[in-house]
Motif scaffolding. Structure first.
Motif, PDB file in Angstrom:
ATOM      1  N   GLN A  50       0.826  -1.197   0.000  1.00  0.00           N
ATOM      2  CA  GLN A  50       0.000   0.000   0.000  1.00  0.00           C
ATOM      3  C   GLN A  50       0.865   1.254   0.000  1.00  0.00           C
ATOM      4  OE1 GLN A  50      -3.527   0.124   2.664  1.00  0.00           O
ATOM      5  NE2 GLN A  50      -2.548   1.947   3.551  1.00  0.00           N
ATOM      6  N   SER A  51       0.405   2.259  -0.734  1.00  0.00           N
ATOM      7  CA  SER A  51       1.030   3.585  -0.743  1.00  0.00           C
ATOM      8  C   SER A  51       2.440   3.572  -1.328  1.00  0.00           C
ATOM      9  CB  SER A  51       1.075   4.175   0.680  1.00  0.00           C
ATOM     10  OG  SER A  51      -0.218   4.214   1.243  1.00  0.00           O
ATOM     11  N   THR A  52       2.673   2.690  -2.308  1.00  0.00           N
ATOM     12  CA  THR A  52       3.968   2.700  -3.002  1.00  0.00           C
ATOM     13  C   THR A  52       3.859   3.416  -4.346  1.00  0.00           C
ATOM     14  OG1 THR A  52       3.492   0.493  -3.914  1.00  0.00           O
ATOM     15  CG2 THR A  52       4.838   0.615  -1.909  1.00  0.00           C
ATOM     16  N   GLY A  53       2.736   4.070  -4.596  1.00  0.00           N
ATOM     17  CA  GLY A  53       2.586   4.853  -5.823  1.00  0.00           C
ATOM     18  C   GLY A  53       2.147   4.030  -7.027  1.00  0.00           C
ATOM     19  N   LYS A  54       1.413   2.972  -6.792  1.00  0.00           N
ATOM     20  CA  LYS A  54       0.981   2.124  -7.916  1.00  0.00           C
ATOM     21  C   LYS A  54       0.047   2.893  -8.856  1.00  0.00           C
ATOM     22  CE  LYS A  54      -0.880  -1.086  -5.385  1.00  0.00           C
ATOM     23  NZ  LYS A  54      -0.719  -0.329  -4.124  1.00  0.00           N
ATOM     24  N   SER A  55      -0.983   3.497  -8.285  1.00  0.00           N
ATOM     25  CA  SER A  55      -1.945   4.233  -9.104  1.00  0.00           C
ATOM     26  C   SER A  55      -1.281   5.414  -9.806  1.00  0.00           C
ATOM     27  CB  SER A  55      -3.112   4.727  -8.246  1.00  0.00           C
ATOM     28  OG  SER A  55      -3.754   3.644  -7.596  1.00  0.00           O
ATOM     29  N   THR A  56      -0.406   6.072  -9.105  1.00  0.00           N
ATOM     30  CA  THR A  56       0.303   7.205  -9.692  1.00  0.00           C
ATOM     31  C   THR A  56       1.138   6.762 -10.890  1.00  0.00           C
ATOM     32  OG1 THR A  56       0.423   8.328  -7.545  1.00  0.00           O
ATOM     33  CG2 THR A  56       1.987   9.032  -9.242  1.00  0.00           C
ATOM     34  N   LEU A  57       1.795   5.620 -10.767  1.00  0.00           N
ATOM     35  CA  LEU A  57       2.619   5.118 -11.861  1.00  0.00           C
ATOM     36  C   LEU A  57       1.759   4.806 -13.088  1.00  0.00           C
ATOM     37  CD1 LEU A  57       5.343   4.260 -12.949  1.00  0.00           C
ATOM     38  CD2 LEU A  57       4.985   1.999 -11.909  1.00  0.00           C
ATOM     39  N   LEU A  58       0.607   4.153 -12.872  1.00  0.00           N
ATOM     40  CA  LEU A  58      -0.277   3.844 -14.003  1.00  0.00           C
ATOM     41  C   LEU A  58      -0.777   5.125 -14.666  1.00  0.00           C
ATOM     42  CD1 LEU A  58      -2.450   0.871 -12.648  1.00  0.00           C
ATOM     43  CD2 LEU A  58      -0.499   0.761 -14.196  1.00  0.00           C
ATOM     44  N   ASN A  59      -1.170   6.107 -13.871  1.00  0.00           N
ATOM     45  CA  ASN A  59      -1.656   7.371 -14.432  1.00  0.00           C
ATOM     46  C   ASN A  59      -0.567   8.073 -15.236  1.00  0.00           C
ATOM     47  OD1 ASN A  59      -4.115   6.928 -13.207  1.00  0.00           O
ATOM     48  ND2 ASN A  59      -3.712   8.286 -11.460  1.00  0.00           N
ATOM     49  N   THR A  60       0.670   7.988 -14.737  1.00  0.00           N
ATOM     50  CA  THR A  60       1.788   8.635 -15.433  1.00  0.00           C
ATOM     51  C   THR A  60       2.104   7.934 -16.753  1.00  0.00           C
ATOM     52  OG1 THR A  60       2.752   9.312 -13.312  1.00  0.00           O
ATOM     53  CG2 THR A  60       4.209   9.319 -15.238  1.00  0.00           C
ATOM     54  N   LEU A  61       2.105   6.619 -16.737  1.00  0.00           N
ATOM     55  CA  LEU A  61       2.482   5.854 -17.929  1.00  0.00           C
ATOM     56  C   LEU A  61       1.391   5.849 -18.986  1.00  0.00           C
ATOM     57  CD1 LEU A  61       4.159   2.701 -16.295  1.00  0.00           C
ATOM     58  CD2 LEU A  61       5.301   4.648 -17.373  1.00  0.00           C
ATOM     59  N   PHE A  62       0.123   5.742 -18.556  1.00  0.00           N
ATOM     60  CA  PHE A  62      -0.953   5.466 -19.520  1.00  0.00           C
ATOM     61  C   PHE A  62      -2.041   6.531 -19.566  1.00  0.00           C
ATOM     62  CE2 PHE A  62       0.741   1.373 -17.935  1.00  0.00           C
ATOM     63  CZ  PHE A  62       1.265   0.880 -19.126  1.00  0.00           C
ATOM     64  N   GLU A  63      -1.838   7.638 -18.841  1.00  0.00           N
ATOM     65  CA  GLU A  63      -2.804   8.748 -18.833  1.00  0.00           C
ATOM     66  C   GLU A  63      -4.189   8.271 -18.380  1.00  0.00           C
ATOM     67  OE1 GLU A  63      -2.550  11.692 -22.019  1.00  0.00           O
ATOM     68  OE2 GLU A  63      -0.987  10.439 -22.921  1.00  0.00           O
ATOM     69  N   THR A  64      -4.207   7.482 -17.323  1.00  0.00           N
ATOM     70  CA  THR A  64      -5.452   7.016 -16.721  1.00  0.00           C
ATOM     71  C   THR A  64      -5.835   7.949 -15.574  1.00  0.00           C
ATOM     72  OG1 THR A  64      -4.103   5.471 -15.439  1.00  0.00           O
ATOM     73  CG2 THR A  64      -5.203   4.605 -17.387  1.00  0.00           C
ATOM     74  N   SER A  65      -6.933   7.632 -14.909  1.00  0.00           N
ATOM     75  CA  SER A  65      -7.431   8.521 -13.848  1.00  0.00           C
ATOM     76  C   SER A  65      -7.709   7.748 -12.564  1.00  0.00           C
ATOM     77  CB  SER A  65      -8.698   9.230 -14.326  1.00  0.00           C
ATOM     78  OG  SER A  65      -9.682   8.281 -14.712  1.00  0.00           O
ATOM     79  N   PHE A  66      -6.844   6.781 -12.238  1.00  0.00           N
ATOM     80  CA  PHE A  66      -7.011   6.055 -10.979  1.00  0.00           C
ATOM     81  C   PHE A  66      -6.827   7.014  -9.806  1.00  0.00           C
ATOM     82  CE2 PHE A  66      -5.505   2.553 -13.805  1.00  0.00           C
ATOM     83  CZ  PHE A  66      -6.598   1.707 -13.660  1.00  0.00           C
ATOM     84  N   ASP A  67      -7.595   6.779  -8.732  1.00  0.00           N
ATOM     85  CA  ASP A  67      -7.452   7.605  -7.530  1.00  0.00           C
ATOM     86  C   ASP A  67      -6.070   7.418  -6.923  1.00  0.00           C
ATOM     87  OD1 ASP A  67      -9.979   8.619  -7.744  1.00  0.00           O
ATOM     88  OD2 ASP A  67     -10.883   7.170  -6.365  1.00  0.00           O
ATOM     89  N   VAL A  68      -5.477   8.511  -6.488  1.00  0.00           N
ATOM     90  CA  VAL A  68      -4.156   8.451  -5.864  1.00  0.00           C
ATOM     91  C   VAL A  68      -4.259   8.979  -4.441  1.00  0.00           C
ATOM     92  CG1 VAL A  68      -2.961   8.687  -8.074  1.00  0.00           C
ATOM     93  CG2 VAL A  68      -3.532  10.737  -6.747  1.00  0.00           C
ATOM     94  N   MET A  69      -3.252   8.640  -3.668  1.00  0.00           N
ATOM     95  CA  MET A  69      -3.265   9.025  -2.258  1.00  0.00           C
ATOM     96  C   MET A  69      -2.941  10.514  -2.105  1.00  0.00           C
ATOM     97  SD  MET A  69      -0.757   7.669   0.770  1.00  0.00           S
ATOM     98  CE  MET A  69       0.579   8.683   0.135  1.00  0.00           C
ATOM     99  N   ASP A  70      -3.667  11.140  -1.200  1.00  0.00           N
ATOM    100  CA  ASP A  70      -3.376  12.523  -0.830  1.00  0.00           C
ATOM    101  C   ASP A  70      -2.482  12.482   0.405  1.00  0.00           C
ATOM    102  OD1 ASP A  70      -3.253  15.160  -0.165  1.00  0.00           O
ATOM    103  OD2 ASP A  70      -5.427  15.477  -0.039  1.00  0.00           O
ATOM    104  N   ALA A  71      -1.192  12.788   0.231  1.00  0.00           N
ATOM    105  CA  ALA A  71      -0.226  12.673   1.326  1.00  0.00           C
ATOM    106  C   ALA A  71      -0.598  13.567   2.501  1.00  0.00           C
ATOM    107  CB  ALA A  71       1.177  13.019   0.821  1.00  0.00           C
ATOM    108  N   ALA A  72      -1.255  14.674   2.200  1.00  0.00           N
ATOM    109  CA  ALA A  72      -1.622  15.601   3.270  1.00  0.00           C
ATOM    110  C   ALA A  72      -2.642  14.987   4.217  1.00  0.00           C
ATOM    111  CB  ALA A  72      -2.185  16.895   2.669  1.00  0.00           C
TER     112      ALA A  72
END
Length: 527
Positions: A50-72
């Motif tokens: 959890q919280s290793t940036g999986k969704s962020t990586l997919l969004n960056t690579l493939f221009e998807t819109s998976f929910d990402v964690m709000d660090a704040a």
């Protein structure tokens, strides 16, 4: 239908209660516009802590819109269950899996293992996301989960019963890579860990005992810098990684043929939902059998759909042949055209399934099509028989039975047998021309029986015509003989001086001869 900014929407296929979505098929067709992809698509999944940036990586690579964690808001679970989306750049289905080691699930690792196994068995490429400082950790690096997943996955191959092995590419994304430790060193450490996992697995067949982990999995490694502290470097490495997914000329292109699961896109929903059901029921997965069942199910569905459209196309033939007893001039061509169209439709949609099942179902479809067309074949033959008999009967009435008519164009001395034979040859040729035209290839259809029956009928009509002609000839001879007797009596009454007048009166019924001859011929007969 695309959402704003041309980004495809996400869809939760498995929720946190382990329930599978009923709408995946609709989303694939209507939201992701993949209904025509057939086998030309790929599946990539990502899992890790959890919280290793999986969704962020997919969004960056493939221009998807998976929910990402709000660090704040603190480090918490963002992805619940399993979500899917489609890449903007290519027909790639992305699967974002709930992170492991989350406080929300605590000690319950049941869903984590099921989800990881699901990803491993349904994806061509699995991105295993972990931090650089987790590389040598067994628990923190999710090696225990990997061991469980690979053990269960190994059971799949042990159940394949001689079927070709399907490989999966595991792409290790080492996050927050600093560069201090050479990537080759980290790769070796991770590979040693995988080899150790393999050695500790329980192997029950000769095949799995003598093989290595590399017979079932390929591995690829990449280091990604910290996305916040090293933004430019991260963007550069992310772009390099993206090319491995979208550029087929890239030397590290990930989508190799041996990874593809060979599941047509229109059957993907059923396939993955069945896999998930078996995982949840703790059944031993047998992927080849699963593909056979899926191929049979989908090929039957396609075949039935083709048959329905085929029935609509041939409806008008029923009106022409069955209801009106009509002859369709190009019936054979139409039947071949409709049948070929149905077979082509089936081949277009079903050829991407297992060849042996696809071919078997195609044979069954062909038989069903032939059965439906056979009724038109039989009806046309019956109508041809009737039409041929009527034609022959008409010709006989216009010739043999109508020789005395002023409209008859043949001479009195015409040969009746030749007339009948000529008309019969024409009628039989008519029947055979149409009968041969409606015999379809790949059938055992034959018109010989109907042709034999027609010849029997023509034989009977021919004999009747000859008999009629013979009786008419006999009657004609009798009448002429009676006319001659009548002429003789008239001559004797009138005397020999009236020969000329009598001869003129009877015309062709009497031929005048010399009086001396008549006197000698009839002198001894009583008037």
């Amino acid at each position: 239908m695309l959402v704003k900014n041309n980004i495809y929407p996400c869809h939760q296929i498995i929720d946190e209660n382990q329930e599978f979505s009923d709408y995946l098929s609709t989303v694939i067709k209507q939201k992701w516009e993949l209904s025509e992809a057939k086998l030309d698509y790929h599946v990539v999944s990502i899992f890790g802590s959890q919280s290793t940036g999986k969704s962020t990586l997919l969004n960056t690579l493939f221009e998807t819109s998976f929910d990402v964690m709000d660090a704040a808001q603190g480090r918490s679970q963002t992805t619940r269950g399993i979500w899917m989306s489609c890449a903007k750049q290519a027909p790639i289905i992305l699967m974002d899996i709930e992170g492991s080691d989350g406080a929300e699930r605590g000690e319950d690792q049941d869903f984590e293992r099921k989800a990881a196994l699901f990803a491993l068995t349904t994806s061509e490429v699995v991105i295993f996301n972990l931090y650089e400082n987790q590389v040598n950790l067994y628990a923190g690096g999710n090696m225990s989960m990997l061991k469980t997943v690979i053990q269960v996955n190994l059971e799949l191959f042990q159940n394949q019963k001689g079927a070709p092995q399907q490989k999966t590419l595991i792409l290790i994304a080492i996050r927050d890579y600093s560069g201090q430790t050479p990537i080759e060193k980290l790769q070796k450490n991770l590979q040693d860990s995988f080899d150790t996992i393999w050695k500790e697995l329980t192997k029950t067949t000769t095949t799995t005992i003598t093989t290595t982990i590399h017979d079932f999995f390929d591995f690829m490694f990449i280091g990604l810098p910290h996305g916040i502290f090293f933004t430019e470097q991260f963007a550069k490495e992310a772009d390099n990684l993206r090319q491995r997914f979208i550029n087929q000329t890239n030397s590290d292109y990930v989508f190799q043929p041996e990874y593809h699961k060979q599941i047509p896109i229109d059957a993907y929903h059923k396939y993955v939902s069945d896999i998930w059901t078996q995982i949840c029921m703790n059944k031993s997965l047998d992927l080849p059998t699963q593909q056979e069942l899926l191929s049979g199910f989908r090929c039957d569905e396609i075949s039935n759909d083709v048959l329905k459209r085929f029935e609509k196309r041939i409806d008008f033939l029923k009106t022409c042949t069955l209801e009106k007893d009509d002859i369709i001039n190009d019936l054979g061509y139409r039947m071949r055209t409709f049948r070929d169209l149905a077979i082509n439709e089936y081949q277009t949609k079903a050829s991407c399934y297992l060849p042996e099942i696809y071919k078997e179902k195609e044979k069954n479809l062909l038989l069903k099509l032939n059965v439906r067309l056979r009724v038109f074949f039989d009806t046309q033959l019956k109508n041809l028989h009737i039409r041929a008999v009527k034609m022959f009967d008409y010709e006989l009435k216009a010739t043999v039975f109508n020789k005395s008519s002023s409209s008859y164009k043949y001479k009195e001395y015409d040969n009746t047998e030749k007339i009948i034979a000529s008309r019969r040859e024409t009628v039989e040729k008519y029947f055979l021309t149409y009968a041969q035209e409606i015999v379809l290839p790949d059938t055992n259809w034959s018109y010989q029986y109907e042709y034999s029956e027609l010849k029997i009928t023509l034989d009977m009509l021919s004999k009747n015509a000859l008999l009629y002609d013979s009786e008419r000839f006999n009657n004609s001879c009798i009448k002429k003989e009676e006319d001659l007797k009548k002429a003789r009596h008239e001559l004797l009454r009138a005397g020999f001086t009236g020969i000329a007048a009598v001869a003129t009166f009877y015309g062709n019924a009497f031929v005048a001869v010399p009086a001396a001859y008549l006197a000698g011929r009839f002198s001894d007969q009583t008037p």
